[in-house]
Scaffold this active site. Structure first.
Site, PDB file in Angstrom:
ATOM      1  N   ASP A   6      12.768 127.166  80.650  1.00  0.00           N
ATOM      2  CA  ASP A   6      12.565 126.103  80.472  1.00  0.00           C
ATOM      3  C   ASP A   6      13.071 125.954  82.060  1.00  0.00           C
ATOM      4  O   ASP A   6      13.518 126.974  82.333  1.00  0.00           O
ATOM      5  CB  ASP A   6      13.869 124.872  80.086  1.00  0.00           C
ATOM      6  CG  ASP A   6      14.630 124.169  80.151  1.00  0.00           C
ATOM      7  OD1 ASP A   6      13.179 123.091  79.869  1.00  0.00           O
ATOM      8  OD2 ASP A   6      15.163 123.749  80.620  1.00  0.00           O
ATOM      9  N   SER A   7      12.968 124.349  82.349  1.00  0.00           N
ATOM     10  CA  SER A   7      13.316 124.202  84.151  1.00  0.00           C
ATOM     11  C   SER A   7      14.768 124.454  84.484  1.00  0.00           C
ATOM     12  O   SER A   7      15.309 124.309  85.290  1.00  0.00           O
ATOM     13  CB  SER A   7      12.959 122.479  84.500  1.00  0.00           C
ATOM     14  OG  SER A   7      13.758 121.873  83.540  1.00  0.00           O
ATOM     15  N   TYR A  38      12.497 119.436  87.481  1.00  0.00           N
ATOM     16  CA  TYR A  38      10.684 119.899  86.992  1.00  0.00           C
ATOM     17  C   TYR A  38      10.424 118.301  87.036  1.00  0.00           C
ATOM     18  O   TYR A  38       9.020 118.358  87.356  1.00  0.00           O
ATOM     19  CB  TYR A  38      10.004 120.332  86.004  1.00  0.00           C
ATOM     20  CG  TYR A  38      10.379 121.785  85.935  1.00  0.00           C
ATOM     21  CD1 TYR A  38      11.098 122.411  87.001  1.00  0.00           C
ATOM     22  CD2 TYR A  38       9.881 123.183  85.417  1.00  0.00           C
ATOM     23  CE1 TYR A  38      10.707 123.932  86.889  1.00  0.00           C
ATOM     24  CE2 TYR A  38       9.977 124.119  86.189  1.00  0.00           C
ATOM     25  CZ  TYR A  38      10.465 124.696  85.897  1.00  0.00           C
ATOM     26  OH  TYR A  38      10.125 126.133  86.253  1.00  0.00           O
ATOM     27  N   GLY A  39      10.943 117.718  86.471  1.00  0.00           N
ATOM     28  CA  GLY A  39       9.733 116.060  85.858  1.00  0.00           C
ATOM     29  C   GLY A  39       9.928 115.612  86.745  1.00  0.00           C
ATOM     30  O   GLY A  39       9.520 114.134  86.784  1.00  0.00           O
ATOM     31  N   CYS A  69      10.250 123.200  77.591  1.00  0.00           N
ATOM     32  CA  CYS A  69       9.858 121.992  79.002  1.00  0.00           C
ATOM     33  C   CYS A  69       9.306 121.610  78.760  1.00  0.00           C
ATOM     34  O   CYS A  69       8.116 121.791  78.527  1.00  0.00           O
ATOM     35  CB  CYS A  69      10.592 122.855  80.131  1.00  0.00           C
ATOM     36  SG  CYS A  69      10.130 122.108  81.423  1.00  0.00           S
ATOM     37  N   GLU A 148      23.193 116.765  82.167  1.00  0.00           N
ATOM     38  CA  GLU A 148      23.794 118.068  83.147  1.00  0.00           C
ATOM     39  C   GLU A 148      24.938 117.796  83.492  1.00  0.00           C
ATOM     40  O   GLU A 148      25.229 119.022  83.433  1.00  0.00           O
ATOM     41  CB  GLU A 148      22.475 118.120  84.079  1.00  0.00           C
ATOM     42  CG  GLU A 148      21.180 118.981  83.678  1.00  0.00           C
ATOM     43  CD  GLU A 148      20.667 119.810  83.652  1.00  0.00           C
ATOM     44  OE1 GLU A 148      21.750 121.215  83.464  1.00  0.00           O
ATOM     45  OE2 GLU A 148      20.187 120.324  83.521  1.00  0.00           O
ATOM     46  N   CYS A 180      11.681 115.840  75.719  1.00  0.00           N
ATOM     47  CA  CYS A 180      12.061 116.402  76.580  1.00  0.00           C
ATOM     48  C   CYS A 180      13.419 116.795  76.166  1.00  0.00           C
ATOM     49  O   CYS A 180      14.188 116.496  75.305  1.00  0.00           O
ATOM     50  CB  CYS A 180      12.866 115.117  77.873  1.00  0.00           C
ATOM     51  SG  CYS A 180      14.029 116.307  79.420  1.00  0.00           S
ATOM     52  N   HIS A 182      16.182 117.577  77.094  1.00  0.00           N
ATOM     53  CA  HIS A 182      17.445 117.333  77.182  1.00  0.00           C
ATOM     54  C   HIS A 182      17.981 116.458  76.492  1.00  0.00           C
ATOM     55  O   HIS A 182      19.577 116.117  76.103  1.00  0.00           O
ATOM     56  CB  HIS A 182      18.064 116.772  78.785  1.00  0.00           C
ATOM     57  CG  HIS A 182      17.919 118.106  79.548  1.00  0.00           C
ATOM     58  ND1 HIS A 182      16.322 118.815  79.835  1.00  0.00           N
ATOM     59  CD2 HIS A 182      18.972 118.178  80.396  1.00  0.00           C
ATOM     60  CE1 HIS A 182      17.761 119.135  81.059  1.00  0.00           C
ATOM     61  NE2 HIS A 182      18.190 118.926  81.800  1.00  0.00           N
TER      62      HIS A 182
END
Lengths: 259, 259
Positions: A6-7, A38-39, A69, A148, A180, A182
């Site tokens: 993943d990123s 990355y997004g 990801c 995050e 996503c 997250h």
């Protein structure tokens, strides 16, 4: 061994789903925390990063690669599949299949990073499987930094989610894909804002189911099942450790590697 | 030529200040948009990036290096000064000098990224110059993504700024250092939340003044003054172009380089 990248830390939602669905399978995770996110970056840059991450996991002995990801899945799947002989799993197709199967009104919404939404890959895949579906999407670039930061229950997070979700609510979707890795972390906030009757598709669960099916159809693939899990990251901070713990609901040993 | 680097686009606030203070000087900017942000990453990773960025600017012919990034300035200044013979400018000392000089109550606040605040560098420098000053700081990690998204006038931005600023307001500071090159972009929001009577120190203006003084004392340094400005970035997207335009208030040609 199952190799997952993943990123950053968000892809641990996929690890969690795989551990639930395929208990005991050996896992190696790589989170590219030194270059996260990355997004917000270009397709070219994300493709380069995805290739490097895959090389790393293969060097550790991965038998299959899971891109945990959505941004990488959106733009790098073809490149990886062409270049490597091992099976490559991405998080988009399983979520799309589940959404198409379960949507009654055929009005499907997608939220994701700017790169994921700009790629148009969800819309293309949904239209290919179900041409009469209506597809609506909205990029939600601030959700990743909010998660995050651990701002999971803050009023500001709820307000920002509402702002992002509102245009999809107006379209009266009955199914919403969390595009996503997250986003499942604040699934309850998203569900509250879009409305409880909207069916939420979590791509981490969908990809775990898909890998399980794959193994059932490939009895010759004998992956290690010693319950070993290694977690590598390209950068390590206290905040990354904290967020990892929130997502996996337990302490893990993050190992720092340079790639 | 003046070489300037930043973790991304935010450092253009320093370019803007240098262009105002030293009109005509040739400038080469490098924004590390492929690895942005730095403020959430570890010291080790940020130092490595700062070294690579400096090598790039030197290869383009930079005579001096300006770190237009508080995170890099906080953790990488010594490494760069030891390794390279060219003058290295960072954004922290000039802001600290200005703050110490202008604060009457000697109650100074600092906002910055988590890496900048955790480094403790502002506090150390203020205490060294003015031991009886009281110093209060608060990390504001979400301001960078909000600015990069262009959410400059949104209610959510104002709310998040208020939340970050409130603990400093309680301490009755009379001076607030904007310890991140992104923050001047929403200076008016910050000023409203901390109170109009608090003096705001913008490190981009402070470093530009410092470079001007340096040149006045080094008449032998004959830098190019042809008004040439080159802007390099390690990744390029529409959003980066848009944010660059907002900060510099004009269209610029961003060139993509791999480093």
């Amino acid at each position: 061994m199952i190799g997952i990248f993943d990123s950053g830390i968000g892809g641990l939602t996929v690890v969690s789903a795989i551990m639930d669905t395929l208990p005991g399978y050996d896992i190696t995770y790589f989170g590219d925390t030194a270059r996260t996110p990355y997004g917000t970056k270009s397709f070219e840059t994300v493709i380069n990063y995805a290739l490097e991450n895959t090389e790393f996991l293969l060097s550790k002995g991965a038998d299959i690669i899971v891109m945990a990801c959505n941004t990488a899945s959106s733009v790098a799947t073809e490149h990886l599949s062409k270049k490597y002989a091992v099976p490559i799993f991405e998080v988009i197709t399983p979520a799309v299949e589940l959404a198409v199967k379960t949507s009654k009104k055929k009005r499907i919404g997608i939220i994701g990073t700017r790169a994921t939404i700009n790629s148009g890959v969800y819309e293309k895949k949904i239209k290919a499987m179900s041409p009469d579906s209506s597809v609506y999407s909205n990029p939600c670039p601030l959700i990743v930094p909010l998660v995050e930061e651990g701002w999971l229950k803050n009023r500001e997070t709820a307000m920002i989610v509402k702002k992002y979700i509102y245009p999809l609510k107006l379209k009266q979707i009955d199914t919403l894909i969390l595009g996503c890795t997250h986003y499942p972390v604040i699934r309850n906030v998203i569900s509250r804002k879009i409305g409880k009757r909207v069916n939420i598709i979590d791509s981490s669960v969908a990809v775990a189911e898909r890998i399980k099916n794959f193994f059932e159809n490939q009895p010759n693939m004998n992956l290690g099942k010693n319950g070993i899990a290694h977690f590598f990251v390209s950068d390590i901070t206290e905040q990354f450790k904290k967020t990892a713990k929130v997502i996996l609901k337990r302490d893990i040993d993050l190992k720092h590697v340079k790639i």
